[in-house]
Design a protein around this motif. Structure first.
Motif, short mmCIF file in Angstrom:
data_model
loop_
_atom_site.label_atom_id
_atom_site.label_comp_id
_atom_site.label_asym_id
_atom_site.label_seq_id
_atom_site.Cartn_x
_atom_site.Cartn_y
_atom_site.Cartn_z
N ALA A 28 15.21 73.66 21.83
CA ALA A 28 16.40 74.03 22.86
C ALA A 28 17.30 74.85 22.29
CB ALA A 28 17.03 72.90 23.73
N ILE A 35 13.93 75.58 31.52
CA ILE A 35 13.54 74.46 30.76
C ILE A 35 12.26 73.92 31.51
CG2 ILE A 35 14.81 72.68 32.10
CD1 ILE A 35 15.56 71.36 29.34
N ALA A 78 13.62 76.38 27.06
CA ALA A 78 13.80 75.17 26.36
C ALA A 78 12.61 74.30 26.49
CB ALA A 78 14.94 74.28 26.78
N LEU A 116 21.08 77.28 32.31
CA LEU A 116 19.62 76.83 33.05
C LEU A 116 19.77 77.20 34.50
CD1 LEU A 116 19.10 73.32 31.78
CD2 LEU A 116 17.90 75.49 30.95
#
Length: 193
Positions: A28, A35, A78, A116
């Protein structure tokens, strides 16, 4: 983020339950925009310490339409499992991810990744945890209804070679869902399609 990743990688909370001992696997970065939340590392990933370094990972990179270089660029993507360590073998494959990891570490990771845009949920463990009461009656229907979870979540089946039968039985997945997945991921991480 570096401090948090060090804490995660040093975690031994459930070491008594891990047949190969603790080896938390996570990738990450504070700049990550996508992600991928999987299940838990298998034995090969436990050995190498590289997330998705197995046939499932190769299939996942195909679905995403990204190279190894892009996939492993933590500033873009990530890689976070529901259970950070290899959980051991069960009757039909690996055991479920350890339940301690997600409540202990996921929110701390999210708080460290403010950019994100898309959370890809692979398999029922991730989908049950994040979609809670919003899931359809099974994985197939949840994946088929992926648009209901956008723009935040994108549910997928596990890319394991063991799922070949599922993929053959559900051709709509590669015809429709995979293309939408590629388009979204490429747009978010700025890859030319």
């Amino acid at each position: 983020m570096k401090k948090l990743l060090s804490e995660i990688r040093a975690c031994e909370v459930c070491s008594a339950h891990l047949p190969l001992g603790p080896r938390p696997i996570v990738a990450a970065h504070s700049e990550a925009r996508v992600i991928i939340i999987g299940q838990a590392p298998g034995t090969k990933v436990h050995e190498t310490g590289v997330p998705w370094d197995d046939p499932s990972g190769r299939q996942l990179r195909e679905w995403l339409g990204v190279s190894d270089e892009v996939f492993y660029d933590e500033t873009k993507i990530a890689l976070v499992p529901m259970g950070f360590c290899y959980p051991g073998k069960g009757k039909g494959g690996d055991l479920p991810p350890r339940p301690e990891c997600a409540p202990l570490w996921h929110q701390k990771l999210w708080d460290s990744m403010p950019n994100l845009e898309l959370i890809i949920l692979i398999g029922t463990y991730a989908q049950n945890y994040y979609l809670k009461g919003q899931m359809e009656k099974n994985l197939t229907e949840t994946v088929m209804s992926y648009r209901n979870y956008l723009p935040k979540y994108f549910p997928l089946p596990h890319p394991s070679p063991r799922n070949r039968f599922w993929l053959t039985k559900n051709p709509w997945f590669e015809d429709m869902v995979v293309q939408e997945l590629k388009n979204r991921v490429h747009r978010i991480i700025k890859i030319q399609v």
